[in-house]
Design a protein around this motif. Structure first.
Motif, PDB file in Angstrom:
ATOM      1  N   CYS A   1      -4.183   2.857  -0.629  1.00  0.00           N
ATOM      2  CA  CYS A   1      -5.151   2.547   0.377  1.00  0.00           C
ATOM      3  C   CYS A   1      -6.016   1.477   0.598  1.00  0.00           C
ATOM      4  N   ILE A   2      -6.015   0.367   1.379  1.00  0.00           N
ATOM      5  CA  ILE A   2      -6.550  -0.684   1.126  1.00  0.00           C
ATOM      6  C   ILE A   2      -7.436  -0.857   2.487  1.00  0.00           C
ATOM      7  N   GLY A   3      -7.674   0.423   3.187  1.00  0.00           N
ATOM      8  CA  GLY A   3      -8.393   0.543   4.498  1.00  0.00           C
ATOM      9  C   GLY A   3      -8.038   0.121   5.365  1.00  0.00           C
ATOM     10  N   ALA A   4      -6.623  -0.165   5.586  1.00  0.00           N
ATOM     11  CA  ALA A   4      -5.981  -0.365   7.001  1.00  0.00           C
ATOM     12  C   ALA A   4      -5.147   0.432   7.469  1.00  0.00           C
ATOM     13  N   CYS A   5      -5.476   1.451   7.344  1.00  0.00           N
ATOM     14  CA  CYS A   5      -4.510   2.869   7.727  1.00  0.00           C
ATOM     15  C   CYS A   5      -3.981   2.829   9.062  1.00  0.00           C
TER      16      CYS A   5
ATOM     17  N   CYS B   1      -0.110   5.057   4.662  1.00  0.00           N
ATOM     18  CA  CYS B   1       1.142   4.078   4.498  1.00  0.00           C
ATOM     19  C   CYS B   1       2.519   4.841   3.791  1.00  0.00           C
TER      20      CYS B   1
ATOM     21  N   CYS C   1       0.915  -1.358  -0.033  1.00  0.00           N
ATOM     22  CA  CYS C   1      -0.144  -0.051  -0.067  1.00  0.00           C
ATOM     23  C   CYS C   1       0.854   1.169   0.164  1.00  0.00           C
TER      24      CYS C   1
ATOM     25  N   GLY D   1      -0.927   4.320  -0.318  1.00  0.00           N
ATOM     26  CA  GLY D   1      -1.638   5.332   0.237  1.00  0.00           C
ATOM     27  C   GLY D   1      -1.080   6.213   1.019  1.00  0.00           C
TER      28      GLY D   1
HETATM   29  S1  FES Z   1      -3.044   4.267   3.070  1.00  0.00           S
HETATM   30 FE1  FES Z   1      -2.242   2.303   3.146  1.00  0.00          FE
HETATM   31  S2  FES Z   1      -4.090   1.225   4.121  1.00  0.00           S
HETATM   32 FE2  FES Z   1      -4.684   3.378   3.988  1.00  0.00          FE
END
Ligand code: FES
Ligand code: SF4
Ligand code: FES
Lengths: 268, 152
Positions: free
Chosen positions: B117-121, B81, B76, B78
């Motif tokens: 972003c896999i929703g595990a921020c 991350c 990730c 995102g």
């Molecule tokens: S930015 Fe990596 S899980 Fe949200």
């Protein structure tokens, strides 16, 4: 007949049949709204955003695209407010960012007072991503040889797997509806080529006219005409004669030729 | 060309047109990518124009037209991350596997992708290997992570 609705466009009271778009209604009144992706023969898709207008009255005060927004009783439409002009200039600048040399786009831009773009990308592929080519091929010709790939800035039109298309019939409708000439069709000798800025989409050998011997149309295309226009009427196209010879003979044109013969292919 | 595999997948779906994405997922899972010949066959079989399939396949990151490794590693990148050092995790993976992101190892054991972003921020930086999500990944945990999946 559809019932009529009353609305105002640029302070002018007009009547238009229900279901008509603002763009069409404005055109009937001689009011110019710049467009790029709109084409009379195609379903609107609203991709270019150039045709924006400001509306109020029957609908919440907002900016809408006139090629899709339909007329409504009591609607107040403004096509040339400061806000619209400003937004339109921004859209043109964005479009120019990628197609800075497109003559059609430059013409539109200068009409709207845009001289340069702040968003030059270094690329110049003339394609404004309007989707007319994809739509005509899918909805009118019924072939669907073209498609969109990728997203965002990488988005472009191509064929399946970006190879020479097996499905294209070489009618040239895409080149004909393209507002900027980004898709081209070219006949040279007995070969037809359909291509874009970076890819040859399809190639064809041209069949010869039975009268004058001039290579004039791909076999797949003629077969298609046979299949769709003739066979359904119990006829068969046997005289493979080019449009010019047809004209010379002063016979009624059997089929309108989209390329090399003038008319739009929508008669197929 | 593996006609049987496509036939078997398609026959699982009572309705085809509305399930194209579902079908493509299964094809992707079966082959670890979407092979051209099989997609062309799928198009003929279902009467869905190949251009439409190609467009969809290109649109979604999940689909790949290039063969992927048996184990798919998604790092990730995102915002959360990224801030927590995902770039370093990515670099460590690239070094360990001797490939660049977007590529697969020669033995086709691993492939390396970036995702957003896999929703595990809250677990950033996060890495997904196959179906499993790993949080709070640091570059020095990479060799251990890889060995866990080596023959799986
Ligand atoms: S930015 Fe990596 S899980 Fe949200
Ligand atoms: S090639 Fe022409 S018709 Fe097709 S999307 Fe680009 S500008 Fe529009
Ligand atoms: S003409 Fe209306 S959005 Fe392009």
């Amino acid at each position: 007949m559809a019932s009529m609705v009353n609305l105002t466009i640029n302070d002018k009271e007009v009547q238009a049949p229900e279901g008509m778009t603002i763009l069409e209604a404005a055109k009937r009144e001689g009011i110019f709204i710049p467009t790029l992706c709109h084409h009379e023969a195609l379903e609107p898709e609203g991709t270019c955003r150039l045709c924006i207008v400001e509306i109020s009255g029957a609908i919440r005060h907002s900016i809408r695209i006139s090629c899709i927004q339909q007329v409504k009783e009591g609607l107040i439409v403004e096509t040339d407010t400061e806000r619209i002009k400003k937004n339109r200039r921004l859209i043109l600048e964005l479009l120019l960012g990628r197609s800075p040399y497109s003559k059609e786009l430059l013409d539109l831009a200068s009409k709207c007072g845009v001289m340069t773009s702040r968003f030059l990308t270094g690329e110049s592929d003339d394609c404004v991503r309007c989707g007319r080519c994809v739509r005509v091929c899918r909805d009118k010709i019924g072939v669907q040889a073209l498609c969109w790939v990728n997203r965002g800035y990488e988005r472009k039109i191509t064929t399946d797997f970006e190879r020479l298309s097996e499905y294209c019939i070489g009618c040239g409708a895409c080149a004909q509806v393209c507002p900027t000439g980004a898709i081209k069709i070219e006949d040279r000798g007995n070969e037809r080529k359909i291509y874009t800025w970076g890819q040859v989409l399809a190639r064809f050998k041209l069949e010869k006219c039975k009268e004058c011997g001039r290579p004039y149309a791909p076999k797949k295309y003629l077969d298609r005409i046979n299949e769709r226009a003739y066979k359904t009427k119990g006829l068969e196209l046997v005289n493979y004669v080019c449009p010019e010879c047809v004209k010379k003979a002063e016979r009624p044109t059997p089929v309108k030729m989209p390329f090399g013969g003038g008319d739009m292919p929508f008669a197929i | 060309m593996d006609v049987a595999a496509i036939d078997a997948i398609v026959s699982k779906f009572p309705e085809i047109k509305g399930n194209l994405i579902g079908i493509l997922h299964e094809v992707q899972n079966h082959f670890h990518y979407l092979p051209e010949e099989e997609l062309r066959y799928l198009s003929k079989k279902t009467d869905i124009p190949i251009t439409q399939i190609y467009s969809i396949v290109n649109f979604y990151n999940r689909f790949s037209l290039k063969p992927k490794g048996k184990n798919e590693i998604c790092v990730c990148l995102g915002t959360a991350c990224h801030v927590k050092g995902a770039e370093k995790v990515m670099n460590a993976l690239e070094e360990n596997l001797h490939i660049q992101k977007g590529q697969s190892t020669e033995d086709m054991n691993f492939s390396l992708e970036e995702v957003r972003c896999i929703g595990a921020c809250s677990l950033a930086p996060a890495v997904v290997i196959n179906e499993e999500t790993y949080g709070l990944v640091t570059p020095n945990k990479i060799p251990l992570l890889l060995s866990k999946h080596k023959d799986g």
